[in-house]
Design a protein around this motif. Structure first.
Motif, mmCIF file in Angstrom:
data_model
loop_
_atom_site.group_PDB
_atom_site.id
_atom_site.type_symbol
_atom_site.label_atom_id
_atom_site.label_comp_id
_atom_site.label_asym_id
_atom_site.label_seq_id
_atom_site.Cartn_x
_atom_site.Cartn_y
_atom_site.Cartn_z
ATOM 1 N N LEU A 136 -45.900 -14.617 21.080
ATOM 2 C CA LEU A 136 -46.351 -15.651 21.990
ATOM 3 C C LEU A 136 -45.321 -16.774 22.062
ATOM 4 C CD1 LEU A 136 -50.114 -16.031 21.025
ATOM 5 C CD2 LEU A 136 -49.174 -14.914 23.034
ATOM 6 N N SER A 137 -45.257 -17.407 23.209
ATOM 7 C CA SER A 137 -44.394 -18.570 23.328
ATOM 8 C C SER A 137 -45.025 -19.738 22.572
ATOM 9 C CB SER A 137 -44.205 -18.944 24.795
ATOM 10 O OG SER A 137 -45.420 -19.399 25.336
ATOM 11 N N ASN A 150 -56.834 -17.554 17.389
ATOM 12 C CA ASN A 150 -57.698 -17.036 18.445
ATOM 13 C C ASN A 150 -58.050 -15.583 18.142
ATOM 14 O OD1 ASN A 150 -59.033 -16.626 20.782
ATOM 15 N ND2 ASN A 150 -57.381 -17.307 22.119
ATOM 16 N N ARG A 206 -45.820 -22.570 23.729
ATOM 17 C CA ARG A 206 -46.890 -23.131 24.545
ATOM 18 C C ARG A 206 -48.181 -22.337 24.380
ATOM 19 N NH1 ARG A 206 -45.686 -23.245 30.709
ATOM 20 N NH2 ARG A 206 -44.096 -24.651 29.982
ATOM 21 N N ASP A 207 -48.071 -20.993 24.380
ATOM 22 C CA ASP A 207 -49.263 -20.165 24.231
ATOM 23 C C ASP A 207 -49.883 -20.314 22.842
ATOM 24 O OD1 ASP A 207 -49.043 -19.271 26.806
ATOM 25 O OD2 ASP A 207 -47.900 -17.472 26.261
ATOM 26 N N ARG A 208 -49.047 -20.426 21.810
ATOM 27 C CA ARG A 208 -49.580 -20.639 20.452
ATOM 28 C C ARG A 208 -50.305 -21.974 20.370
ATOM 29 N NH1 ARG A 208 -44.383 -18.504 18.699
ATOM 30 N NH2 ARG A 208 -43.725 -20.646 18.419
ATOM 31 N N LYS A 209 -49.732 -23.005 20.992
ATOM 32 C CA LYS A 209 -50.356 -24.325 20.963
ATOM 33 C C LYS A 209 -51.689 -24.309 21.706
ATOM 34 C CE LYS A 209 -49.214 -29.144 21.702
ATOM 35 N NZ LYS A 209 -48.202 -30.091 22.126
ATOM 36 N N ARG A 210 -51.732 -23.612 22.849
ATOM 37 C CA ARG A 210 -52.988 -23.508 23.590
ATOM 38 C C ARG A 210 -54.039 -22.759 22.792
ATOM 39 N NH1 ARG A 210 -50.621 -21.954 29.549
ATOM 40 N NH2 ARG A 210 -49.980 -24.052 30.117
ATOM 41 N N ALA A 211 -53.625 -21.711 22.076
ATOM 42 C CA ALA A 211 -54.573 -20.949 21.269
ATOM 43 C C ALA A 211 -55.125 -21.808 20.138
ATOM 44 C CB ALA A 211 -53.899 -19.698 20.710
ATOM 45 N N VAL A 228 -56.247 -12.770 20.150
ATOM 46 C CA VAL A 228 -54.843 -12.484 19.885
ATOM 47 C C VAL A 228 -54.717 -11.931 18.470
ATOM 48 C CG1 VAL A 228 -52.553 -13.479 19.715
ATOM 49 C CG2 VAL A 228 -54.161 -14.372 21.397
ATOM 50 N N GLU A 239 -49.155 -12.481 17.583
ATOM 51 C CA GLU A 239 -48.988 -13.929 17.560
ATOM 52 C C GLU A 239 -47.517 -14.310 17.546
ATOM 53 O OE1 GLU A 239 -50.384 -17.076 14.391
ATOM 54 O OE2 GLU A 239 -52.013 -15.826 15.130
#
Length: 101
Positions: free
Chosen positions: A13-14, A2, A16-21, A5, A10
């Protein structure tokens, strides 16, 4: 990844946040796979245990005093119900002995 970010942020990030990105960028999970994709036994077992742990984290665990209070309420209720059932059993047995001799 992303554009919003930076690469060094990076790491912070959790998962979950990495997966969403990744998903927002069109990678990993945008197409294919899905619920119908056949996964291996170990992948399904790992997912199952991850979901169990995630659900257990949502649980609001009682404090020690709350646990003692809940336990005493349950034990008291069970003892009262046992007394009622035992009294009815005793009374009905005496009644049946009186009726049938």
């Amino acid at each position: 990844m992303n554009d919003a970010v930076p690469a060094d942020a990076e790491e912070n990030l959790s998962r979950r946040d990495r997966k969403r990105a990744k998903k927002a960028d069109g990678g990993d999970g945008a197409k294919g796979g899905g619920k119908r994709a056949k996964k291996s036994f170990f992948a399904r077992a790992a997912l199952f245990y991850r979901q169990i742990i995630a659900e257990l984290r949502k649980v609001v665990w009682p404090t020690r005093s709350e646990l003692m209070q809940y336990t005493s309420v349950v034990v008291t209720f069970v003892v009262v119900i046992m007394g009622i059932v035992a009294g009815m059993d005793y009374g009905l047995s005496k009644l049946s002995l009186w009726i049938f001799g």
